[in-house]
Design an enzyme around this catalytic site. Sequence first.
Site, short mmCIF file in Angstrom:
data_model
loop_
_atom_site.label_atom_id
_atom_site.label_comp_id
_atom_site.label_asym_id
_atom_site.label_seq_id
_atom_site.Cartn_x
_atom_site.Cartn_y
_atom_site.Cartn_z
N LYS A 28 60.37 -43.01 23.27
CA LYS A 28 60.50 -44.40 22.80
C LYS A 28 60.13 -44.50 21.33
CE LYS A 28 57.99 -47.72 24.97
NZ LYS A 28 57.21 -48.54 24.02
N SER A 29 59.06 -43.86 20.92
CA SER A 29 58.63 -43.97 19.51
C SER A 29 59.70 -43.40 18.57
CB SER A 29 57.32 -43.19 19.31
OG SER A 29 56.28 -43.79 20.04
N ARG A 33 62.36 -45.41 15.79
CA ARG A 33 62.40 -44.97 14.39
C ARG A 33 63.77 -44.42 14.01
NH1 ARG A 33 57.32 -44.95 16.36
NH2 ARG A 33 55.51 -45.11 14.97
N ASP A 327 48.75 -44.41 25.83
CA ASP A 327 49.62 -45.05 26.83
C ASP A 327 49.50 -44.39 28.21
OD1 ASP A 327 50.58 -46.81 24.94
OD2 ASP A 327 52.27 -45.55 24.39
N ARG A 358 45.31 -53.57 29.67
CA ARG A 358 45.51 -52.50 30.65
C ARG A 358 44.22 -52.08 31.35
NH1 ARG A 358 50.27 -49.04 27.59
NH2 ARG A 358 51.97 -50.30 28.46
C1 S3P Z 1 53.46 -46.51 19.23
C2 S3P Z 1 52.12 -46.57 18.96
C3 S3P Z 1 51.10 -46.92 19.96
C4 S3P Z 1 51.65 -46.88 21.38
C5 S3P Z 1 53.01 -47.49 21.48
C6 S3P Z 1 53.99 -46.76 20.58
C7 S3P Z 1 54.39 -46.13 18.15
O1 S3P Z 1 50.64 -48.20 19.69
O2 S3P Z 1 50.75 -47.52 22.27
O3 S3P Z 1 53.46 -47.43 22.82
O4 S3P Z 1 55.55 -45.78 18.44
O5 S3P Z 1 53.98 -46.16 16.97
P1 S3P Z 1 49.45 -48.45 18.62
O6 S3P Z 1 49.90 -47.94 17.33
O7 S3P Z 1 49.21 -49.92 18.55
O8 S3P Z 1 48.29 -47.70 19.21
#
Ligand code: S3P
Length: 450
Positions: A28-29, A33, A327, A358
């Site tokens: 997902k991250s 991006r 997560d 959570r």
């Molecule tokens: C993410 C950063 C995390 C994570 C989120 C995805 C990202 O959040 O919990 O699911 O893609 O940069 P935080 O940066 O608020 O910890």
Amino acid sequence: MSAEAALRPLSAHRSPALKGRVRVPGDKSISHRSLMFGALAIGRTTITGLLEGGDIMSTAAAMRAFGANIHRGDDGTWTVDGVGVGGLLEPAGVIDFGNAGTGVRLCMGLAAAQPIAVTFTGDGSLIKRPMGRVLDPLRKMGVDVIARSGDRLPLTMRGAMTPIPIEYTVPVPSAQVKSAVLLAGLGTPGVTTVIEPVFTRDHTERMLAGFGAAIDIETAANGARTIRLEGRPDLKPQTITVPGDPSSAAFPIVAALIVPGSDVTVEGILMNPSRIGLIDTLLEMGADITIENARETGGEKIADLRVKHSALKGVTVPPERAPLMIDEYPVLAAAAAVAEGKTVMLGIEEMRVKESDRIAAVAAGLAANGVDHEEGRDWLSVTGGKVAGGGRVVTHLDHRIAMTFLVLGLVADAPVTVDDAGVIATSFPEFEPLMRGAGALFEDAEADAA
Ligand code: S3P
């Protein structure tokens, strides 16, 4: 996306051994991006393996509203024709990010260094989440914001006419905050500097370097990282293959560990060191996980993980590991519920500001299903044993709470029901068929009496 659809309750029943080879969707991250950086490049970026979950579709819609041309081919390959750094258009309507915290926070950074007005909103979960952590540094760079009290969505921001490069020390361990400042720095003349005292996922840094930005990282002896980004680069389009999401893989991995007789291989998982704290923790608990076929793609390590049912033991997870598995604590709680002894998770206050609180949501779900646990402001402990089950879990629009308790139900005496399996589609639309294919017994459940 903000109009919530009807809830879809689902029950998980005690299941036979899980077997087979599975492939989880793209990270997902990296998916967020890929679309965003593709939109800022000059030319066509091609993406395979993009996560086609609700969160990423919100980002795709947003990037279109900013002027990028985004297309999905019949073979599942996505193309993004970018507008160049500084070339975003002012969106004609409100940008609704649905459930996607990463999407909206990074996008605020993208839009910060151009004199355009943008109104952001989200679903019932996202409008409760704090945006000040991103808006504070962006205000220093010259952004104006009108927001609901507490800097909540919906909000309207006007990007800076003459953005100011800043040096910013991130006050909470958050890759989203780090990334928002760096993305604002892309459109800002001069060098923007972000200091993160604690290492968080580094996809923004790695991918911006891949797109041709001048980015320099210095790591101090105490682990603090100083990231310097030269503003206003010409980003070059890329060909990206998105690896499997370790945060999604966590669910079949824990399921295979706790369901007796299981033997499951999860293929093509991203093994970036900033993302695999859960694997380290599970290994410490005695998990039988073998790393197979380790390889590299696009500068990231990936591997297949073969996971067999294991007799787990409780451990103490140190606070410094939290950013590397933030997560994954909900599903770790499911593993801890069947481990011998107590598992203590320390330094996890950031869990309270995710898609739901959570710590509270996990504790309530454990309580409803007869699992012994204790909760503090920034910690959770779970004592393993037999899981009674039979409880109904409120998911609070949180995909990971839904998946966690469906995994727990696979080993419970009585079925565990989550009030809404629909939310899982934000990050892992294939979760149900994938888990059923491996042998998990899920059954539609009755809706709550109104
Ligand atoms: C993410 C950063 C995390 C994570 C989120 C995805 C990202 O959040 O919990 O699911 O893609 O940069 P935080 O940066 O608020 O910890």
